[in-house]
Structures are given as C-alpha cells and as structure tokens.
Design a protein around this motif. Structure first.
Motif, PDB file in Angstrom:
ATOM      1  N   GLU A 118       0.860  -1.209   0.024  1.00  0.00           N
ATOM      2  CA  GLU A 118      -0.038   0.182  -0.054  1.00  0.00           C
ATOM      3  C   GLU A 118       0.873   1.277   0.022  1.00  0.00           C
ATOM      4  OE1 GLU A 118      -0.201  -2.447   2.045  1.00  0.00           O
ATOM      5  OE2 GLU A 118      -2.313  -2.782   3.076  1.00  0.00           O
ATOM      6  N   LEU A 119       2.022   1.286   0.538  1.00  0.00           N
ATOM      7  CA  LEU A 119       2.980   2.459   0.701  1.00  0.00           C
ATOM      8  C   LEU A 119       4.046   2.562  -0.357  1.00  0.00           C
ATOM      9  CD1 LEU A 119       2.880   2.846   4.710  1.00  0.00           C
ATOM     10  CD2 LEU A 119       1.482   3.649   3.153  1.00  0.00           C
ATOM     11  N   LYS A 120       4.302   1.492  -0.551  1.00  0.00           N
ATOM     12  CA  LYS A 120       5.744   1.418  -1.510  1.00  0.00           C
ATOM     13  C   LYS A 120       5.945   2.437  -2.769  1.00  0.00           C
ATOM     14  CE  LYS A 120       8.912  -2.213  -3.334  1.00  0.00           C
ATOM     15  NZ  LYS A 120       8.919  -3.567  -3.345  1.00  0.00           N
ATOM     16  N   LYS A 121       4.600   2.507  -3.459  1.00  0.00           N
ATOM     17  CA  LYS A 121       4.450   3.493  -4.495  1.00  0.00           C
ATOM     18  C   LYS A 121       4.814   4.927  -3.843  1.00  0.00           C
ATOM     19  CE  LYS A 121      -0.515   4.019  -4.727  1.00  0.00           C
ATOM     20  NZ  LYS A 121      -1.769   3.733  -5.679  1.00  0.00           N
ATOM     21  N   PHE A 122       4.655   5.157  -2.522  1.00  0.00           N
ATOM     22  CA  PHE A 122       4.891   6.400  -1.978  1.00  0.00           C
ATOM     23  C   PHE A 122       6.038   6.775  -1.348  1.00  0.00           C
ATOM     24  CE2 PHE A 122       0.027   5.850  -1.637  1.00  0.00           C
ATOM     25  CZ  PHE A 122      -0.298   6.739  -2.772  1.00  0.00           C
ATOM     26  N   SER A 123       6.897   5.758  -1.722  1.00  0.00           N
ATOM     27  CA  SER A 123       8.158   5.892  -0.816  1.00  0.00           C
ATOM     28  C   SER A 123       8.871   6.982  -0.940  1.00  0.00           C
ATOM     29  CB  SER A 123       8.992   4.441  -0.930  1.00  0.00           C
ATOM     30  OG  SER A 123       9.494   4.489  -2.388  1.00  0.00           O
ATOM     31  N   ALA A 134       1.073  22.122 -19.504  1.00  0.00           N
ATOM     32  CA  ALA A 134      -0.187  21.185 -19.630  1.00  0.00           C
ATOM     33  C   ALA A 134       0.003  19.994 -20.092  1.00  0.00           C
ATOM     34  CB  ALA A 134      -1.289  22.138 -20.423  1.00  0.00           C
ATOM     35  N   PHE A 135       0.946  19.720 -20.967  1.00  0.00           N
ATOM     36  CA  PHE A 135       1.086  18.331 -21.265  1.00  0.00           C
ATOM     37  C   PHE A 135       1.786  17.470 -20.216  1.00  0.00           C
ATOM     38  CE2 PHE A 135       3.502  14.714 -23.427  1.00  0.00           C
ATOM     39  CZ  PHE A 135       2.413  14.171 -24.049  1.00  0.00           C
ATOM     40  N   HIS A 136       2.568  18.045 -19.609  1.00  0.00           N
ATOM     41  CA  HIS A 136       3.301  17.538 -18.407  1.00  0.00           C
ATOM     42  C   HIS A 136       2.145  17.057 -17.340  1.00  0.00           C
ATOM     43  CE1 HIS A 136       7.196  17.965 -15.549  1.00  0.00           C
ATOM     44  NE2 HIS A 136       6.550  16.629 -15.316  1.00  0.00           N
ATOM     45  N   SER A 137       1.252  17.913 -17.019  1.00  0.00           N
ATOM     46  CA  SER A 137       0.160  17.465 -16.144  1.00  0.00           C
ATOM     47  C   SER A 137      -0.678  16.392 -16.829  1.00  0.00           C
ATOM     48  CB  SER A 137      -0.967  18.701 -15.843  1.00  0.00           C
ATOM     49  OG  SER A 137      -0.351  19.621 -15.232  1.00  0.00           O
ATOM     50  N   TYR A 138      -0.846  16.421 -18.015  1.00  0.00           N
ATOM     51  CA  TYR A 138      -1.738  15.424 -18.933  1.00  0.00           C
ATOM     52  C   TYR A 138      -0.910  14.199 -18.618  1.00  0.00           C
ATOM     53  CZ  TYR A 138      -2.998  12.486 -22.707  1.00  0.00           C
ATOM     54  OH  TYR A 138      -3.484  11.528 -23.629  1.00  0.00           O
ATOM     55  N   ALA A 139       0.392  14.068 -18.771  1.00  0.00           N
ATOM     56  CA  ALA A 139       1.223  12.778 -18.792  1.00  0.00           C
ATOM     57  C   ALA A 139       1.402  12.193 -17.444  1.00  0.00           C
ATOM     58  CB  ALA A 139       2.621  13.171 -19.075  1.00  0.00           C
ATOM     59  N   LEU A 140       0.940  13.120 -16.385  1.00  0.00           N
ATOM     60  CA  LEU A 140       0.880  12.407 -14.976  1.00  0.00           C
ATOM     61  C   LEU A 140      -0.525  11.951 -14.543  1.00  0.00           C
ATOM     62  CD1 LEU A 140       3.061  15.211 -13.201  1.00  0.00           C
ATOM     63  CD2 LEU A 140       3.724  12.621 -13.335  1.00  0.00           C
ATOM     64  N   ARG A 141      -1.450  11.995 -15.333  1.00  0.00           N
ATOM     65  CA  ARG A 141      -2.906  11.600 -15.273  1.00  0.00           C
ATOM     66  C   ARG A 141      -3.061  10.262 -14.528  1.00  0.00           C
ATOM     67  NH1 ARG A 141      -7.225  13.959 -19.467  1.00  0.00           N
ATOM     68  NH2 ARG A 141      -6.701  16.133 -19.175  1.00  0.00           N
ATOM     69  N   PRO A 142      -2.215   9.293 -15.261  1.00  0.00           N
ATOM     70  CA  PRO A 142      -2.354   7.812 -14.531  1.00  0.00           C
ATOM     71  C   PRO A 142      -1.684   7.608 -13.212  1.00  0.00           C
ATOM     72  CG  PRO A 142      -1.397   7.947 -16.768  1.00  0.00           C
ATOM     73  CD  PRO A 142      -1.267   9.138 -16.425  1.00  0.00           C
ATOM     74  N   VAL A 143      -0.988   8.674 -12.907  1.00  0.00           N
ATOM     75  CA  VAL A 143      -0.200   8.671 -11.688  1.00  0.00           C
ATOM     76  C   VAL A 143      -1.024   9.013 -10.560  1.00  0.00           C
ATOM     77  CG1 VAL A 143       1.908   9.373 -10.487  1.00  0.00           C
ATOM     78  CG2 VAL A 143       2.013   8.932 -12.930  1.00  0.00           C
ATOM     79  N   ASP A 144      -0.696   8.452  -9.491  1.00  0.00           N
ATOM     80  CA  ASP A 144      -1.478   8.746  -8.164  1.00  0.00           C
ATOM     81  C   ASP A 144      -1.408  10.215  -7.791  1.00  0.00           C
ATOM     82  OD1 ASP A 144      -1.771   9.309  -4.939  1.00  0.00           O
ATOM     83  OD2 ASP A 144      -2.604   7.247  -5.415  1.00  0.00           O
ATOM     84  N   VAL A 145      -2.365  11.015  -7.605  1.00  0.00           N
ATOM     85  CA  VAL A 145      -2.274  12.551  -7.141  1.00  0.00           C
ATOM     86  C   VAL A 145      -1.013  12.761  -6.343  1.00  0.00           C
ATOM     87  CG1 VAL A 145      -3.487  14.440  -6.038  1.00  0.00           C
ATOM     88  CG2 VAL A 145      -4.753  12.780  -7.485  1.00  0.00           C
ATOM     89  N   LEU A 146      -0.799  12.272  -5.204  1.00  0.00           N
ATOM     90  CA  LEU A 146       0.300  12.451  -4.312  1.00  0.00           C
ATOM     91  C   LEU A 146       1.838  12.223  -5.022  1.00  0.00           C
ATOM     92  CD1 LEU A 146      -0.862  10.910  -0.908  1.00  0.00           C
ATOM     93  CD2 LEU A 146      -0.756  12.996  -1.795  1.00  0.00           C
ATOM     94  N   ASN A 147       1.727  11.548  -6.280  1.00  0.00           N
ATOM     95  CA  ASN A 147       3.121  11.312  -6.890  1.00  0.00           C
ATOM     96  C   ASN A 147       2.904  12.470  -8.100  1.00  0.00           C
ATOM     97  OD1 ASN A 147       4.094   9.563  -5.051  1.00  0.00           O
ATOM     98  ND2 ASN A 147       3.532   7.769  -6.453  1.00  0.00           N
ATOM     99  N   ARG A 148       2.296  13.362  -8.198  1.00  0.00           N
ATOM    100  CA  ARG A 148       2.092  14.201  -9.182  1.00  0.00           C
ATOM    101  C   ARG A 148       2.763  15.778  -9.118  1.00  0.00           C
ATOM    102  NH1 ARG A 148      -4.142  14.007 -11.288  1.00  0.00           N
ATOM    103  NH2 ARG A 148      -4.308  11.963 -11.215  1.00  0.00           N
TER     104      ARG A 148
END
Length: 597
Positions: free
Chosen positions: A130-135, A390-404
């Motif tokens: 649950e936490l590994k992706k937020f390390s 704006a494209f940078h933000s778009y590229a991060l859409r699949p990523v969890d909000v806390l990792n953006r």
C-alpha cells in the motif's frame, strides 16, 4: 491554412458558472475548512506505532483535501489574472489563503508522525504494497519535518503568513494590475497595461520600443517605494522564518523545493559563465544591425530583418498543432483538445495581469493557460511553452495524485522542450535567408534570456537577500543591484539596462516558490538534452518522454537524469553539451549575417 476558429477566451464556467459570483464556487471553498479539520482530527487520534492502514487512510484524506484546495486555487488564479479589477475573486483568494494556512499545520503534523517512526520500522513500512509507491514522497516529508520547528511554531508561522507573507504577494498583484502606461505608438498615445506595454519590446519601430521602455521605467520610478516595501517585506518574512529554523543558506529552501543539489546549480552556472563570449558576439552583431555600438535593454527583443513576422492566434494555433504532431501524436492530440475546449485565455485587452502561466484544476483533470497574445513570434513561443506545462500534467494523469507534485525546474523542462519544437520548426519552414535569420535570431533570444537575463535575476536576488539580512534595502540600492547584475550577467554587452526590472517582474514576488529564476535555465538546458534524444529517435521517443515526465515527481533531478539520460548533472560537462548546441545557433547566425551583408 486555418481549419477552425479557436476562441481566444477560456471557458471557466465549465467549473463554476459565473466565476467569482458563483454561489457554487463559494460553497466549494466554504466546505474546505471542515475537511481540513477532519484531517487534523484524524491525525491527532493516531498514536505510535502507526500502522500501514492508518498511514494509508491519512494519505487518502490528505489527497482529497489537496486536490480540492488546488482546484480552488487554480480557479482563483484564473479569475484574478483575467480581470485585475475582480474584487470578489480577491476576497475569495484571501479566504482560501486562510484555509491553506490552516492546512499547513495538518500536513506538518503528518510529516512529524512519519519523522517519529524509528528508522528500521519506517523502512519496513515502505516495503508494504500500500505504501511502496509513495516511498519517495513519504521519505521526503519525513526529512522535511526534521528540518522544521515544532508543530506549534510552524502553525504560528503559517497563520501569520496569511496577513503577512501571502498578503504582500497579493499586494504586488494589486499594484501591478492597477498600473496603466501611456505609450506613444507611431503617433498614437495609447493607455496600456504592463503586459501590453511589454509586448511592444518586439515592435518593428525602434522609437516605439524605446517609448514603451521609458514609459515603463517612468511609472515604476514613480511607484518604486510601494514595490520596494513589498519586496522587502516578502524577503523579511522569508529570512525570519529561515533564521528561526536555523537555516543559514538562503538557497536551502529553493534547492530543496527543486529536489536539486547545490553542486548541480553551481555546475550549471559555472558552465554558462565560461561560455558567454559567443552570446556577447551575437548581441554585438545584433546591435550593429540596429545601428548601435552596444545593445540597449529595450532592443533585446527587436526584430532585425525587414518587418517582424506576425501570426494571428488562429495561425499560431495551427502552426503549433502541426509541429507538435511531428514529435508525437499524443502531444498534438492533447494540444488540439486545449484549443478546441477553450482552455486558453489569450485575448489582448486591458486589466489583465502581465505574463503567462499554466495552472491545473485537478478535480476536473484539466489545465488552463493564461497569456496576452498580440501576434508576435514570441507569443507563439509562449503559447507552446504553456502547452508544454499542460502536457506535463496530462502525462501524469495515470499516476497517483500524491505522486504528481513535481518541482519547478522539471516543470520548466517540459515547457521549454515544447518551445524548442516550435522554434526549430519555424526555422525549418522558411524559404529565404532573411526569414531564416529573423527566426534564428528569435531562437537565440531564448538563449540570451536563459543564460543572461535569468542569470541577472539570480545574481540580483542572491545579493538582495544577503543585504536584506542586515536590514531594509532602499529602492535606490535595489536599482543599483539590478543594474550591477545585468551588466555582469550580460558580460558587458548592455549599454542601457532596466534598473526597475526588480519592480516590474512578477517572479520576484511569487510566494509559492522562492528564487523563481534558476529553474528556467535548468529546464532549458535539461530539455535540450531530451530534445537531442527525440531528434535521434523520432516519434518512437514520445512514450519514453512521457515515462520521463511521470518520474519527475518521484525522483531528485540528479537521479532522473541518470535514469533517463545516463548523465551526471553535477558536472559542468553535462551542461556544456546543451550550451554547445546554442553556440552552433550563434555560429549559423554569424554565417548568415556575413552572407546577407
């Protein structure tokens, strides 16, 4: 040929109809304090040792609050920029600042909870699924908490910042928005905003350029004490906070915010300082083409051959779409969505804030772009720049909000990468040497801006903060510091400087990010390395580029460069590779000017 007429005014009603007068928007903001308090209450209930389940729940609550505060902040940035007279938006902005100040102690409490976990236990927690992706972000927060004061002291600083630090930043926006400049434009006395007057720096007529510059200098001379007080108070608040935390180095926070080592910053500026001579030559040649011995500040953006090229907004949009498509289909499709769905505010009208920006509205997973478009090539470049953000933000859409939550320096990488695509495309399409010379000169203006203008801002701000430690710095001294920095950064290539640049430039007054200067130069040179790889690999590189953008929020810039470019950016050699590409532009410019006589 234009196939569709794109709106030059953005659509904000899709979020909250009626803008600052929207009852729904006010209710959205009014609901935030309860959500912040709910987060704080949950954190207060936690006792060590905390479990994976408890940390996960805290992250989910925090995520929801962050998204909604960011959404409201993005909306208010748009409202206050599009109309500096929107007093209701300013009141809502003050309300949101207070909410943000109340959220800061809650985030600090969470960071302190992480810091209180024993090292071995913390490492073990990060191994849980649950936490590994937020390390990365959890480790970063834990380290930040160790560098700050107690929870109560940091809460007090945050509370005082609403009517202190943040309020002075808002004061600047009010002051700059209220300024009107009288400029003689070819015999027509026009009343312009600062943004409109700045756009005249690329005017064909040398007299108009000088008139605009002198009018800007005049109005800031008249109001310099207001701006000097504002800048001194912003710096004073920041320095007092640093002192209380035991931070002796003024660059500690900006480097931390940019996830960057001091060695990297020193290597970058060192490489630039060692390679300014070609750009001094370029400026000397340009000055000669303008009939001068040396360049004046107000001629830096002057066109050099024939009439300055112009592109209507529609033409600029189609040009960007066409050439984004040569890089990759996803970038082109995204930009088309932004144009077609009215994400861009570009209309040239009074009472708009100067400058340009891109802001996110994360509840809707959309962005909005702000600028004032008057048809210059510089405007087309700015538009591409903001679409890159704006494209940078778009590229991060699949990523969890806390990792953006990426830093400014890598944010400027995506934007300057988009600019470079358009600059090279424009040069590639011209048919005459004169047109090519004009576009090449326009491209070199960017190198001058990043290697000289931004360097001057960095030198000014660094020296200003050192003097501010000893007391308030007078407006006269601020002018002196600015002129000294410009002469040094331009390596003696300037005749007339812009002494009140410190007052006219918004970036010195932004409270969200300290030292809003060197990340631009970092992004420019870093993006050139990425652009070089894109040139080698063609459309196949787009997926690798998106992968790089997705890592920008979960790595230091040194690790990012090592992973995706195989480069050590703490060494000057890395930065010199990008500078060498810009020097080739100078050499081509010199060759063409010799041929053209």
């Amino acid at each position: 040929m234009t196939t569709r007429k794109y709106s030059e005014v953005w659509d904000l009603d899709v979020f909250f109809e009626g803008g600052s007068e929207s009852a729904e928007f006010e209710a959205f903001i009014d609901a935030l304090p309860e959500k912040v308090e709910s987060f704080f209450s949950y954190l207060k209930s936690l006792q060590q040792p905390v479990s994976v389940t408890q940390i996960t729940k805290a992250l989910n609550i925090m995520k929801d609050v962050l998204v909604e505060i960011s959404h409201a902040g993005g909306m208010l940035s748009c409202l206050t920029a599009q109309n500096t007279k929107d007093t209701k938006a300013l009141l809502l902005q003050n309300k949101l600042s207070s909410i943000g100040a109340s959220f800061a102690p809650a985030t600090l409490r969470f960071q302190q909870i992480l810091a209180e976990i024993k090292e071995a236990e913390f490492i073990q927690l990060l191994e849980e699924a649950e936490l590994k992706k937020f390390s990365f972000i959890l480790t970063e927060w834990r380290e930040q908490a160790k560098q700050k004061l107690s929870e109560d002291e940091e809460a007090l600083i945050s509370a005082l910042s609403v009517d202190g630090y943040s309020a002075w930043g808002q004061m600047y926006n009010l002051l700059i928005g209220d300024i009107k400049v009288e400029v003689d434009v070819d015999g027509d006395l026009q009343i312009l905003s600062i943004g409109q007057a700045n756009n005249l720096s690329a005017h064909q007529n040398a007299t108009v350029r000088k008139n605009a510059f002198e009018a800007i200098e005049k109005v800031f001379t008249e109001k310099e004490e207001f701006f000097a007080k504002t800048l001194n108070h912003l710096a004073g608040f920041r320095l007092t906070t640093y002192k209380k935390r035991g931070w002796n180095e003024v660059l500690q926070e900006p480097l931390q915010v940019n996830r960057m080592k001091k060695e990297t910053l020193d290597a970058m500026w060192g490489a630039i300082a060692n390679n300014k001579e070609p750009f001094v030559r370029f400026l000397k040649i340009k000055a000669g083409m303008l009939g001068k011995e040396k360049m004046d500040w107000y001629d830096l953006n002057a066109p050099i051959v024939g009439k300055a090229p112009k592109m209507s907004y529609q033409e600029g949009a189609e040009f960007i779409l066409k050439h984004f498509g040569t890089f990759g289909p996803k970038l082109e499709a995204f930009a088309r969505t932004a144009f077609e769905n009215e994400w861009i505010e570009a209309e040239d009208r009074p009472n708009k804030r100067p400058g340009g920006f891109c802001t996110g509205l994360p509840v809707a997973n959309q962005s909005r772009i702000f600028m004032t478009y008057s048809g210059t090539l510089s405007n087309v470049s700015t538009l591409a720049h903001e679409l890159g953000h704006a494209f940078h933000s778009y590229a991060l859409r699949p990523v969890d909000v806390l990792n953006r939550r990426y830093a400014m320096n890598v944010a400027e990488t995506a934007s300057t990468f988009a600019e470079t695509i358009i600059a090279d495309a424009a040069i590639g399409e011209v048919t005459t040497k004169g047109e090519k010379l004009n576009l090449l000169e326009s491209k070199l203006q960017r190198s001058v801006a990043f290697f000289m203008d931004i360097h001057a801002r960095f030198l000014f701000e660094t020296r200003f903060y050192e003097e501010r430690k000893k007391g308030v710095v007078s407006s006269q001294r601020l002018n002196e510091l600015m002129e000294e920095a410009q002469h040094e950064a331009f390596a003696g290539a300037l005749e007339e400087t812009h002494p009140h640049f410190w007052a006219s430039k918004l970036h010195f007054y932004i409270t969200g990010v300290p030292f809003y200067n060197f990340p631009y130069t970092f992004g420019y040179l870093f993006s050139l390395s990425i652009y070089g790889k894109a040139q080698e690999e063609g459309n196949a590189f787009e997926e690798k580029y998106i992968s790089l953008l997705q890592d920008t929020a979960v790595m230091s810039v040194e690790d990012l460069a090592l992973k995706h470019l195989g480069e050590d950016i703490t060494k000057q050699e890395f930065w010199e590779k990008g500078i060498a590409l810009c020097i080739k532009d100078v050499e081509e410019f010199i060759r063409l000017t010799a041929e053209e006589g």
